[in-house]
Write a protein that holds these residues in place. Structure first.
Motif, PDB file in Angstrom:
ATOM      1  N   GLN A  98       0.795  -1.295   0.092  1.00  0.00           N
ATOM      2  CA  GLN A  98      -0.025  -0.090   0.023  1.00  0.00           C
ATOM      3  C   GLN A  98       0.840   1.354  -0.050  1.00  0.00           C
ATOM      4  O   GLN A  98       0.589   2.254  -0.637  1.00  0.00           O
ATOM      5  N   LEU A  99       1.807   1.191   0.793  1.00  0.00           N
ATOM      6  CA  LEU A  99       2.869   2.431   0.968  1.00  0.00           C
ATOM      7  C   LEU A  99       3.657   2.441  -0.414  1.00  0.00           C
ATOM      8  O   LEU A  99       3.653   3.829  -0.785  1.00  0.00           O
ATOM      9  N   LEU A 100       3.866   1.516  -1.018  1.00  0.00           N
ATOM     10  CA  LEU A 100       4.543   1.480  -2.373  1.00  0.00           C
ATOM     11  C   LEU A 100       3.650   2.052  -3.528  1.00  0.00           C
ATOM     12  O   LEU A 100       4.243   2.639  -4.360  1.00  0.00           O
ATOM     13  N   PHE A 101       2.657   1.649  -3.409  1.00  0.00           N
ATOM     14  CA  PHE A 101       1.362   2.224  -4.472  1.00  0.00           C
ATOM     15  C   PHE A 101       1.495   3.695  -4.357  1.00  0.00           C
ATOM     16  O   PHE A 101       1.484   4.344  -5.460  1.00  0.00           O
ATOM     17  N   TRP A 102       1.419   4.349  -3.244  1.00  0.00           N
ATOM     18  CA  TRP A 102       1.335   5.714  -3.068  1.00  0.00           C
ATOM     19  C   TRP A 102       2.883   6.568  -3.206  1.00  0.00           C
ATOM     20  O   TRP A 102       3.027   7.734  -3.593  1.00  0.00           O
ATOM     21  N   LEU A 103       3.787   5.695  -3.397  1.00  0.00           N
ATOM     22  CA  LEU A 103       5.158   6.176  -3.564  1.00  0.00           C
ATOM     23  C   LEU A 103       5.496   6.012  -5.016  1.00  0.00           C
ATOM     24  O   LEU A 103       6.553   6.266  -5.441  1.00  0.00           O
ATOM     25  N   THR A 104       4.596   5.503  -5.895  1.00  0.00           N
ATOM     26  CA  THR A 104       4.779   5.378  -7.220  1.00  0.00           C
ATOM     27  C   THR A 104       3.762   6.409  -8.157  1.00  0.00           C
ATOM     28  O   THR A 104       2.678   6.386  -7.815  1.00  0.00           O
ATOM     29  N   PRO A 105       4.224   6.889  -9.040  1.00  0.00           N
ATOM     30  CA  PRO A 105       3.373   8.060  -9.534  1.00  0.00           C
ATOM     31  C   PRO A 105       2.114   7.199 -10.707  1.00  0.00           C
ATOM     32  O   PRO A 105       2.430   7.200 -11.887  1.00  0.00           O
ATOM     33  N   ILE A 106       1.340   6.781 -10.081  1.00  0.00           N
ATOM     34  CA  ILE A 106       0.147   6.017 -10.658  1.00  0.00           C
ATOM     35  C   ILE A 106      -0.979   6.875 -10.611  1.00  0.00           C
ATOM     36  O   ILE A 106      -1.468   7.092 -11.803  1.00  0.00           O
TER      37      ILE A 106
END
Length: 265
Positions: A186-194
């Motif tokens: 979940q953290l990685l998702f928001w640290l990725t420009p998606i």
């Protein structure tokens, strides 16, 4: 290492039949069938687009289109869904198949191969759906740059399988891993420009975000599908080398831990 590959080749029929049986079981009593694999991610895209498009659409550099933000979202989700599905399924793969591993003698490497096979089929169907949505929205399809989707898909698989296989083996011995990884994802998702473009990110944090391997991969998907241009080859080469090293390490750990995994399941 060659032993793993040769055993995988010998059991290729088992892998293919397992993939087919998985789809038949999953959609046996579903009228929509495989459409659910497309509906779920596209629904996510629609939700984010409806909520955030008015805020972010005007800040997508180089895109002059009414549905610019939705296009940007779909490109990013295409990469993320493949990565997330492979890693998440590999995380609990050996625990879920513990009884099978105890009762049957077969190469354990076929289990992650089945995961990769089904995930690639899901991703291919999602790609077709995304391209169909592009046409419905009046967005030009990417030209020759679309050829980059094949190596980019391979790169995502390599990175996700390397991380997923390592974490899946570790999860057999340390069950806390299975609880921590979903939070980390979940953290990685928001640290990725998606769901957001880099143009709105403060300068002081941009350098930190680029350390995320998925940053380079998702940016490459945006380059190909949104901007119809060649991605940054130099950055992708670095991720390729890192992913290959991670996958090799994971295969070594997997091979050495295989005899002990059955005793811990």
């Amino acid at each position: 290492m060659f032993g793993l590959l040769s055993s995988l080749w010998r059991y290729r029929g088992f892998v293919a039949s397992s993939i087919r049986n998985e789809y038949m079981t999953r959609f046996a009593r579903s009228k929509a069938g495989g459409l659910w694999m497309i509906i779920h991610p596209l629904t996510q895209v629609a939700i984010y687009a409806l909520i955030l498009s008015n805020v972010l659409a005007a800040k997508l550099p180089g895109i002059e289109h009414t549905y610019a933000y939705a296009i940007y979202l779909m490109a990013g989700f295409l990469a993320w869904n493949l990565f997330h599905e492979i890693l998440s399924r590999c995380l609990s793969l050996f625990i879920d198949n513990g009884n099978l591993m105890k009762k049957m003698v077969f190469p354990r490497i076929t289990l992650p191969a089945i995961v990769v096979g089904t995930s690639l089929i899901n991703n291919a169907l999602l790609l077709l759906a995304v391209l169909g949505v592009f046409l419905l929205l009046g967005t030009p399809l990417p030209g020759q740059s679309a050829l980059w989707l094949l190596p980019l898909t391979g790169l995502v698989v390599m990175f996700a399988l390397g991380a997923g296989l390592f974490l899946g083996v570790l999860n057999v011995f340390i069950r806390d891993v299975g609880q921590v990884v979903p939070i980390a994802l979940q953290l990685l998702f928001w640290l990725t420009p998606i769901v957001y473009p880099m143009s709105i990110v403060p300068d002081w944090i941009k350098d930190s975000l680029t350390l995320n391997p998925l940053f380079t991969i998702v940016t490459a998907y945006h380059d190909v599908l949104v901007y119809d241009r060649q991605p940054n080859v130099h950055d992708l080469a670095i991720i390729l080398a890192s992913s290959a090293g991670l996958l090799l390490l994971s295969l070594i750990v997997f091979r050495r831990a295989s005899p002990e995994m059955v005793d811990n399941l």
